[in-house]
Design an enzyme around this catalytic site. Sequence first.
Site, PDB file in Angstrom:
ATOM      1  N   ASN A 215       1.046  -0.787   0.449  1.00  0.00           N
ATOM      2  CA  ASN A 215       0.109  -0.309   0.394  1.00  0.00           C
ATOM      3  C   ASN A 215       0.865   0.754  -0.135  1.00  0.00           C
ATOM      4  OD1 ASN A 215       0.720   1.170   2.980  1.00  0.00           O
ATOM      5  ND2 ASN A 215      -0.402  -1.080   3.555  1.00  0.00           N
ATOM      6  N   ASP A 284      -3.753  -6.644   4.811  1.00  0.00           N
ATOM      7  CA  ASP A 284      -4.466  -7.679   5.745  1.00  0.00           C
ATOM      8  C   ASP A 284      -5.063  -8.557   5.050  1.00  0.00           C
ATOM      9  OD1 ASP A 284      -5.591  -5.479   8.065  1.00  0.00           O
ATOM     10  OD2 ASP A 284      -6.737  -4.383   5.870  1.00  0.00           O
ATOM     11  N   LYS A 294       9.659 -16.229 -10.485  1.00  0.00           N
ATOM     12  CA  LYS A 294       8.984 -15.184 -11.652  1.00  0.00           C
ATOM     13  C   LYS A 294       7.838 -16.128 -12.738  1.00  0.00           C
ATOM     14  CE  LYS A 294       8.514 -11.542 -14.750  1.00  0.00           C
ATOM     15  NZ  LYS A 294       8.670 -10.716 -15.835  1.00  0.00           N
ATOM     16  N   ASP A 313      -3.703 -10.227  12.395  1.00  0.00           N
ATOM     17  CA  ASP A 313      -4.018  -8.964  12.874  1.00  0.00           C
ATOM     18  C   ASP A 313      -3.471  -8.432  14.406  1.00  0.00           C
ATOM     19  OD1 ASP A 313      -4.673  -6.489  14.187  1.00  0.00           O
ATOM     20  OD2 ASP A 313      -6.928  -6.903  12.691  1.00  0.00           O
ATOM     21  N   ILE A 314      -2.123  -8.506  14.243  1.00  0.00           N
ATOM     22  CA  ILE A 314      -0.782  -8.317  15.458  1.00  0.00           C
ATOM     23  C   ILE A 314      -1.422  -7.266  16.547  1.00  0.00           C
ATOM     24  CG2 ILE A 314       1.082  -6.834  15.737  1.00  0.00           C
ATOM     25  CD1 ILE A 314       1.929  -7.287  12.971  1.00  0.00           C
ATOM     26  N   LYS A 355     -10.037  -3.626  18.418  1.00  0.00           N
ATOM     27  CA  LYS A 355      -9.204  -4.214  18.600  1.00  0.00           C
ATOM     28  C   LYS A 355      -8.674  -4.459  19.349  1.00  0.00           C
ATOM     29  CE  LYS A 355      -7.815  -3.236  13.686  1.00  0.00           C
ATOM     30  NZ  LYS A 355      -6.711  -3.796  13.381  1.00  0.00           N
TER      31      LYS A 355
END
Length: 429
Positions: A215, A284, A294, A313-314, A355
């Site tokens: 991202n 995620d 490749k 999910d830490i 969370k």
Amino acid sequence: MDPVLWPDLKEKRILLAVSGGIAAYKAAELCRLLIRCGAHVQVVMTRAAREFVGEATFAALSGEQVATRLFDPQREASISHIELTDEADLLLLAPATANLLAQMAGGLASDLVTTLYLAFQGPVVVAPAMNVKMWAHVATQQNAAVLRERGHLFVGPAEGEMACGHVGAGRMSEPEDVLLAVGYALTPSCLKGRRVLITAGSTREPLDSVRFIANHSSGKMGFALAVEAAAQGAEVTLVAGPGALEAPAGVAFERVGTAEEMATRVLQNVAAVDVIVMAAAVADYRPLEVSPVKLKKEVWGDEPQVTLERTQDILQTLGERFGAGGGPVLVGFAAESAPDTASLDTLAREKLARKRCHLLVANDISRADAGFAGDSNRVVIYAPDGSREDVPLAGKRHIASRVLAQVVQLLEDRRLAAGGGRSPVRDRP
Ligand code: CTP
């Protein structure tokens, strides 16, 4: 170093003492950086320093007449040499020669720089620069030890090739590293004795040996938090995904690739830290299958289908373990594309509860001036008791200081709840 990590020195008055050595040219760049960070800089030069760099250079950079003589009839009429120290917030000696260190350690006041040193009562930062053998000499080492004992902050000397051809410790640290040290010396040590783990940046989830899913997170927010926490005296570990930002000085740095690697590093460190700030934009999802080579277009076809699976999910894992207390303070981030402020509020409060972290820093990434890649941000910091703090648009280093102020408050509340006595933060001298 990215300018986003530079300290905010607005309204700070710095007395920059330049002593004689080839590194004096680096002090000119340092002076420029200090000014760019908002500081007012008064340069003072020894006679030997003027052999290397002219006063005019520093006068032009600082916009101030350079002070060079102990008793300058012209200057004394307007401002006495002692008054220079009254006005200053910090004395920076860069470069500091072996001779200057010896004079400082011995308390001599033989010229303007050494006189100012004796008269100054605020924080002192020293950036030594000298020949490798001179730095290694027991006399210099003893002098440096005396000055450190007095609480002066040393930055460097750095190792490398010297102007004289020798290789080893003796070079003046790079101006940006000295700048960071100035920021450290001017920041109250609210996190002294605390161990803080911070994650930053994006993670990369490989599809094959060359492609990955990632991202736009630059890591700047996490790096700014790390530098600010270190400036506040914390022992900082920064776990960062791939990115352009280099390891900041004074921070234990670990580079990771995938979400899984980040999870491993964070969970390994849990028992050893007081605070965990999850500023990373952890992926995620990751591809269920990863090709070790490749993949060719003939294999992908025209409409390739990639099956993704959830990553661990830490923050959620930590929240489930420590949300009720008994572990580190947990700080989460929420990057939301909210249509309006009310929706950002709802999404953030829901994420905070889900969370189970102790603070949640939410930002609206749909705004052009805040979020992932930029140097500025505007955030809202939510706490489980329902309170919120709106931090208006500011540089990421400032945002970091607001987040850490809340962390300091939480640590303090915990300490008091545990029956703690005098506060190392509030009652420090
Ligand atoms: N986080 C994490 N591990 C993950 C994903 C996210 O620890 N695998 C942390 C981030 O570091 C951040 C917080 O969780 O502190 C919020 O992440 P975000 O992805 O925005 O939230 P999600 O709960 O995944 O919600 P959604 O993507 O649906 O908005």
